[in-house]
Design an enzyme around this catalytic site. Structure first.
Site, PDB file in Angstrom:
ATOM      1  N   SER A 144      50.166  63.309  69.281  1.00 21.82           N
ATOM      2  CA  SER A 144      50.174  61.849  69.208  1.00 21.82           C
ATOM      3  C   SER A 144      49.966  61.277  70.592  1.00 21.82           C
ATOM      4  CB  SER A 144      51.511  61.351  68.651  1.00 21.82           C
ATOM      5  OG  SER A 144      51.620  59.943  68.810  1.00 21.82           O
ATOM      6  N   TYR A 158      60.714  61.090  68.491  1.00 24.02           N
ATOM      7  CA  TYR A 158      59.354  61.458  68.081  1.00 24.02           C
ATOM      8  C   TYR A 158      58.508  61.825  69.292  1.00 24.02           C
ATOM      9  CZ  TYR A 158      54.708  60.999  65.950  1.00 24.02           C
ATOM     10  OH  TYR A 158      53.427  61.227  65.510  1.00 24.02           O
TER      11      TYR A 158
END
Length: 249
Positions: A144, A158
């Site tokens: 990501s 995350y």
């Protein structure tokens, strides 16, 4: 994506390949001629649809249930895929989950789930794949763009998990160089999927950071993966490629 047939004779495994980015990657690899195995968690019907699409292209395809929160499940899926399709040339670590919220309010179960899926399953699945992967293969992990730039509060857990993939990929590239196996990390930004739809409640804020002014598509990410999996990716390793429409510029 690359030319049709450039992966003819290759075998690929895409984790989390029943929908979204994973399904797009599976389709791109299949169109390039690879036989493709996918893993899924609960979406057996969607996985069957992807397998049917790939089979219609004239390549072999299988779907294997492998909940990444269950230790050993992804490792077993690697062995099953290699046994059914005859070895392995390309591993795409795509399966992942998200947990958002302030660190002070984050429970141990969320921490365990994130680590198990986003880090542990990637590590152990890759380890299993290396036991059956042919020399000259590819390990491609989906991360990501939040690993590089934290754009809003509530992303610490995350982001931690996705940042770990940067170090893992670079170390893996050094380990695998003698076997001519490449290892690379693809970092999507805001991508229009059911997990983060372009018309969702958080879309406006995300679009505000995009240089191009629009969400990416699953095919945008898949095309990058297909390039890395093909002949054009032979001399690219230990690299992070960000596919985010300029969000992190």
């Amino acid at each position: 994506m690359g030319e049709r047939g450039q992966l003819a004779g290759a075998v690929a495994l895409v984790t989390g390949g029943s929908r979204g980015i994973g399904a797009a990657i599976a389709r791109h690899l299949g169109r390039a001629g690879a036989d493709v195995a996918i893993t899924y968690n609960t979406a057996a019907d969607l996985a069957s649809d992807v397998v049917a699409e790939l089979t219609a292209l004239g390549v072999r395809s299988v779907a294997v249930r492998a909940p990444a929160t269950e230790r050993g499940a992804v490792d077993a899926a690697v062995r099953t895929a290699a046994a059914e399709l005859g070895g392995l040339d390309v591993l795409v670590n795509n399966a992942g989950i998200a947990r958002y919220g302030p660190v002070a309010d984050t429970g141990d179960e969320d921490v365990d789930d994130i680590i198990d899926v986003n880090i542990r399953a990637v590590f152990t699945g890759t380890r299993a794949a290396l036991g059956v992967m042919r020399d000259g293969g590819r390990v491609i992990t989906i991360g990501s763009n939040l690993a590089d730039r934290v754009s809003s509060p509530g992303l610490a857990l995350y982001t931690m998990s996705k940042s770990a993939l940067v170090g893992f990929t670079r170390g893996l590239a050094r380990d695998l160089g003698p076997r001519r196996i490449t290892a690379n990390l693809v970092q999507p930004g805001s991508t229009d999927t059911d997990m983060n739809p372009a018309d969702g409640p958080g879309a406006a804020a995300q679009l505000g950071t995009s240089a191009l002014g629009h969400y990416g598509t699953a095919d945008d990410v898949a095309a990058t993966v297909a390039h890395l999996a093909g002949p054009g990716g032979a001399h690219i390793t230990g690299t992070v490629l960000t596919v985010d429409g300029g969000q992190n510029t």
